[in-house]
Design a protein around this motif. Sequence first.
Motif, mmCIF file in Angstrom:
data_model
loop_
_atom_site.group_PDB
_atom_site.id
_atom_site.type_symbol
_atom_site.label_atom_id
_atom_site.label_comp_id
_atom_site.label_asym_id
_atom_site.label_seq_id
_atom_site.Cartn_x
_atom_site.Cartn_y
_atom_site.Cartn_z
ATOM 1 N N ILE A 112 0.844 -1.202 0.000
ATOM 2 C CA ILE A 112 0.000 0.000 0.000
ATOM 3 C C ILE A 112 0.874 1.245 0.000
ATOM 4 O O ILE A 112 0.623 2.214 -0.733
ATOM 5 C CB ILE A 112 -0.950 -0.018 1.219
ATOM 6 N N LYS A 113 1.909 1.217 0.814
ATOM 7 C CA LYS A 113 2.853 2.336 0.880
ATOM 8 C C LYS A 113 3.504 2.597 -0.477
ATOM 9 O O LYS A 113 3.723 3.748 -0.873
ATOM 10 C CB LYS A 113 3.917 2.031 1.934
ATOM 11 N N LEU A 114 3.796 1.510 -1.204
ATOM 12 C CA LEU A 114 4.464 1.622 -2.502
ATOM 13 C C LEU A 114 3.484 1.763 -3.674
ATOM 14 O O LEU A 114 3.905 1.795 -4.827
ATOM 15 C CB LEU A 114 5.352 0.391 -2.732
ATOM 16 N N LYS A 115 2.186 1.800 -3.337
ATOM 17 C CA LYS A 115 1.127 1.929 -4.360
ATOM 18 C C LYS A 115 1.173 0.779 -5.362
ATOM 19 O O LYS A 115 1.019 0.966 -6.575
ATOM 20 C CB LYS A 115 1.228 3.282 -5.078
ATOM 21 N N ALA A 116 1.371 -0.418 -4.847
ATOM 22 C CA ALA A 116 1.355 -1.609 -5.698
ATOM 23 C C ALA A 116 -0.039 -1.802 -6.292
ATOM 24 O O ALA A 116 -1.045 -1.582 -5.599
ATOM 25 C CB ALA A 116 1.744 -2.842 -4.880
ATOM 26 N N PRO A 117 -0.146 -2.219 -7.553
ATOM 27 C CA PRO A 117 -1.446 -2.349 -8.217
ATOM 28 C C PRO A 117 -2.157 -3.656 -7.845
ATOM 29 O O PRO A 117 -2.318 -4.569 -8.670
ATOM 30 C CB PRO A 117 -1.073 -2.321 -9.699
ATOM 31 N N TYR A 118 -2.587 -3.740 -6.602
ATOM 32 C CA TYR A 118 -3.195 -4.980 -6.123
ATOM 33 C C TYR A 118 -4.482 -5.337 -6.859
ATOM 34 O O TYR A 118 -4.887 -6.508 -6.878
ATOM 35 C CB TYR A 118 -3.470 -4.883 -4.623
ATOM 36 N N GLU A 119 -5.110 -4.343 -7.461
ATOM 37 C CA GLU A 119 -6.338 -4.620 -8.216
ATOM 38 C C GLU A 119 -6.066 -5.495 -9.438
ATOM 39 O O GLU A 119 -6.989 -6.106 -9.995
ATOM 40 C CB GLU A 119 -7.011 -3.312 -8.645
ATOM 41 N N LEU A 120 -4.809 -5.579 -9.860
ATOM 42 C CA LEU A 120 -4.444 -6.401 -11.023
ATOM 43 C C LEU A 120 -4.007 -7.804 -10.630
ATOM 44 O O LEU A 120 -3.800 -8.647 -11.513
ATOM 45 C CB LEU A 120 -3.306 -5.727 -11.804
ATOM 46 N N THR A 121 -3.855 -8.071 -9.345
ATOM 47 C CA THR A 121 -3.282 -9.336 -8.897
ATOM 48 C C THR A 121 -4.324 -10.438 -8.775
ATOM 49 O O THR A 121 -5.525 -10.180 -8.715
ATOM 50 C CB THR A 121 -2.564 -9.166 -7.550
ATOM 51 N N TRP A 122 -3.831 -11.671 -8.717
ATOM 52 C CA TRP A 122 -4.693 -12.837 -8.544
ATOM 53 C C TRP A 122 -4.023 -13.805 -7.593
ATOM 54 O O TRP A 122 -2.849 -14.134 -7.763
ATOM 55 C CB TRP A 122 -4.951 -13.523 -9.877
ATOM 56 N N SER A 123 -4.765 -14.286 -6.596
ATOM 57 C CA SER A 123 -4.226 -15.256 -5.638
ATOM 58 C C SER A 123 -5.050 -16.531 -5.557
ATOM 59 O O SER A 123 -4.524 -17.581 -5.179
ATOM 60 C CB SER A 123 -4.168 -14.629 -4.228
ATOM 61 N N CYS A 124 -6.329 -16.475 -5.896
ATOM 62 C CA CYS A 124 -7.258 -17.588 -5.717
ATOM 63 C C CYS A 124 -6.803 -18.844 -6.461
ATOM 64 O O CYS A 124 -6.346 -18.776 -7.602
ATOM 65 C CB CYS A 124 -8.642 -17.165 -6.200
ATOM 66 N N TYR A 125 -6.974 -19.988 -5.808
ATOM 67 C CA TYR A 125 -6.591 -21.259 -6.423
ATOM 68 C C TYR A 125 -7.630 -21.764 -7.424
ATOM 69 O O TYR A 125 -7.341 -22.669 -8.206
ATOM 70 C CB TYR A 125 -6.377 -22.310 -5.335
#
Length: 229
Positions: free
Chosen positions: A182-195
């Motif tokens: 969050i501090k680095l403004k990582a684009p978490y909205e683009l990520t995927w973790s679900c199996y």
Amino acid sequence: MKALILFSGGIDSTTCLAEAVEKYGKDEVMTLSVSYGQKHSKELESARAVISYYGVKHKELDLGSIFEGSDCSLLSGSDEEIPLESYAKQLTKTNGKPVSTYVPFRNGLFISAAASIALSNGCSEVWYGAHKDDAAGNAYPDCSEQFNKCISEAVYIGSGNELKVVAPFVNKNKAEIVAQGIKLKAPYELTWSCYAGKNKPCGVCGTCRDRAEAFRVNGIEDPALKGVK
């Protein structure tokens, strides 16, 4: 090139990438994503989206044939169902063994492949996103501090003291990783973790639960789970 990041397109590797780009600049960073015979392509699709966001050099490698014969529930050749419960609950059934989503020695294999690619591209570091939540209870033993210490030493020696392994989160939990991202403004909205490889995350597999909790601790909703019930 300074650093090669093992990159899955998930929270941990995206935060690794964000840190490396912050530290060295995007022109000194490259990424490696590995196809390992997983049941869906969502990881690689998300990896490509995050890579496009950062504009770093990217390489993909197919190592799926190495895991043929494994009954790991993440792999396309397995009939095992992916557990839809927390890791803590899964570990009550394993008698001290890793959970069913543990891909046999995956980090060891990936780091070894990454070391060769890193050296071939003039990199001096290989980064990966292992953290202590995944190592807890022996769920994923190749995420442990002990494993990281040993593989780091082996890579350093085997590379003629030219290559270091960097695991910035090996002593941190997922909530701390998310705080850093969050501090680095990582684009978490683009990520995927679900199996599960569906259109939206399932919200109930072990990694979905851990991810949602990490965001909750940081006082925000996981952007990948908005609208998921």
